[in-house]
Design an enzyme around this catalytic site. Structure first.
Site, PDB file in Angstrom:
ATOM      1  N   GLY A 129       0.974  -0.837  -0.068  1.00 60.39           N
ATOM      2  CA  GLY A 129      -0.090  -0.355   0.071  1.00 60.39           C
ATOM      3  C   GLY A 129       0.734   1.317   0.309  1.00 60.39           C
ATOM      4  N   CYS A 130       0.430   2.317   0.199  1.00 59.44           N
ATOM      5  CA  CYS A 130       1.027   3.392   0.709  1.00 59.44           C
ATOM      6  C   CYS A 130       2.619   3.529   1.527  1.00 59.44           C
ATOM      7  CB  CYS A 130      -0.019   4.607   0.947  1.00 59.44           C
ATOM      8  SG  CYS A 130      -1.513   5.529   0.096  1.00 59.44           S
TER       9      CYS A 130
END
Length: 373
Positions: free
Chosen positions: A151-152
């Site tokens: 993800g981020c």
């Protein structure tokens, strides 16, 4: 164990951009069309958006996009990026290679002297061949390459892996490349998420240093840390299994399979977890937030970052302590904190500490404590 430094930083920002006002005009135009259909079917109308709502909710005023064509078209509302032949360089590898070359130029290092490429991105164009291997071939690097996705937090996770591989002596120089072409995965008809993301690519060159080496203006990596906890509050269901779940497989259903999130839950959960992560990580190395010159945080939400820092410091801190690029670039996923680092470090003095920290889907949090040489 080897000392490890970040010897080069590279950023690639697309020239094309979309303002809140442009995005809202397109979104509201589509809502008008959709609400006419919903009224005929006896359904509740959709709510329109506004530039003011977006700025208040996120702090975003503008976002840069890899491909503007198609995004504002109410009949499409997705970037128009033509498919490429298998023998042509892929879109994501091209984007990542540009940032990689910038990092190599910053470090004054030849690609042939790099022996590891980690493509660390929240959204990979394909599963195989690895985008990292394609970037390796494109820039002329040696050694090995692979992809990593968290993800981020992907860039911080990539740095965590690169740091430990270089520190152990398994590799000499590693490029952590983070191409984020996230607008291609975004549902521009979802009022809760359509305004959040922009596109950017970054790269960090991580290499071993001798015990007495000092490279002015570069960072020594003191330590890295990752943390994860499962949550469905930020999710994408886009997968090869989408086709297998459908009776009719000629057209894969996109609705419901793109990015979605429970914004209020994410805000609360991630703020609390990230504040605790920062304080505990620094304490493990004998530091408090007050002794860290600069924080390069994940560029997801301005209010979230302000709250995390207020909890950590016990007071509000400004742009000089924790610079933001979110307002003009949007949330560039895993690339955002590295953009903030690249743009806001040259005024730091030898001995100053900085903390790179990212957080996102998973939940996941990644951190790197850096010291200016």
């Amino acid at each position: 164990m080897q000392r490890v430094i970040i010897s080069g930083l590279g950023v690639e920002i697309p020239k094309a951009s979309i303002s809140n006002e442009e995005l809202v005009e397109s979104f509201n135009g589509w809502v008008d069309i959709e609400n006419a259909r919903r009224a005929a079917d006896g359904l509740e109308p959709l709510q329109k958006s506004s530039a003011g709502f977006i700025a208040h909710a996120s702090g975003i005023l503008n976002r840069h996009v890899h491909t503007r064509d198609g995004i504002l078209d109410t009949s499409r509302m997705a970037p128009r990026i033509p498919a490429r032949d298998d023998d042509d360089l892929s879109v994501l590898a091209e984007f990542g290679a540009a940032a990689a070359r910038n990092a190599l130029a910053d470090a004054r290092v030849e690609a042939a002297d790099v022996d590891l490429i980690i493509c660390a991105s929240s959204h990979l164009q394909r599963l195989y061949p690895s985008i990292g291997i394609e970037i390796q071939k494109e820039i002329g690097a040696g050694g090995a390459a692979f992809d990593l996705s968290l993800g981020c937090s992907s860039a911080a996770a990539g740095l965590h892996v690169a740091f430990n591989l270089v520190r152990s002596g398994a590799h000499r120089r590693a490029l952590v490349v983070t191409p984020e072409l996230i607008t291609a995965h975004l549902n521009f008809r979802d009022r809760q998420t359509h305004f959040i993301f922009g596109d950017a690519a970054t790269a960090m060159l991580v290499e071993a240093a001798g015990p007495d080496d000092v490279v002015p203006g570069r960072f020594e990596v003191v330590e890295t840390r990752n943390w994860t906890q499962f949550s469905n509050n930020i999710r994408t269901n886009f997968s090869y299994l989408n086709r297998a779940a459908q009776e009719e497989t000629s057209v894969v259903q996109m609705e419901g399979n793109l990015i979605k999130q429970q914004g209020n839950k994410v805000f609360k959960d991630v703020t609390i977890a990230s504040h605790r992560f920062i304080v505990d990580f620094l304490a493990e190395h004998g530091r408090t937030p007050d002794t860290v010159r600069r924080f390069w945080l994940h560029q997801a939400n301005a209010r979230m970052n302000q709250m995390i820092l207020k909890l950590a410091f016990g007071k509000e801190v400004g742009h000089d302590r924790a610079p933001m690029v979110l307002d003009r670039l949007g949330n560039t996923a895993a690339a955002g904190a590295v953009v903030a680092l690249q743009e806001n470090h040259k005024d730091m003095q030898a001995g100053d500490y900085g903390l790179l920290c990212t957080y996102g889907a998973g939940y996941s949090i990644g951190g790197a404590l850096l010291r200016m040489m």
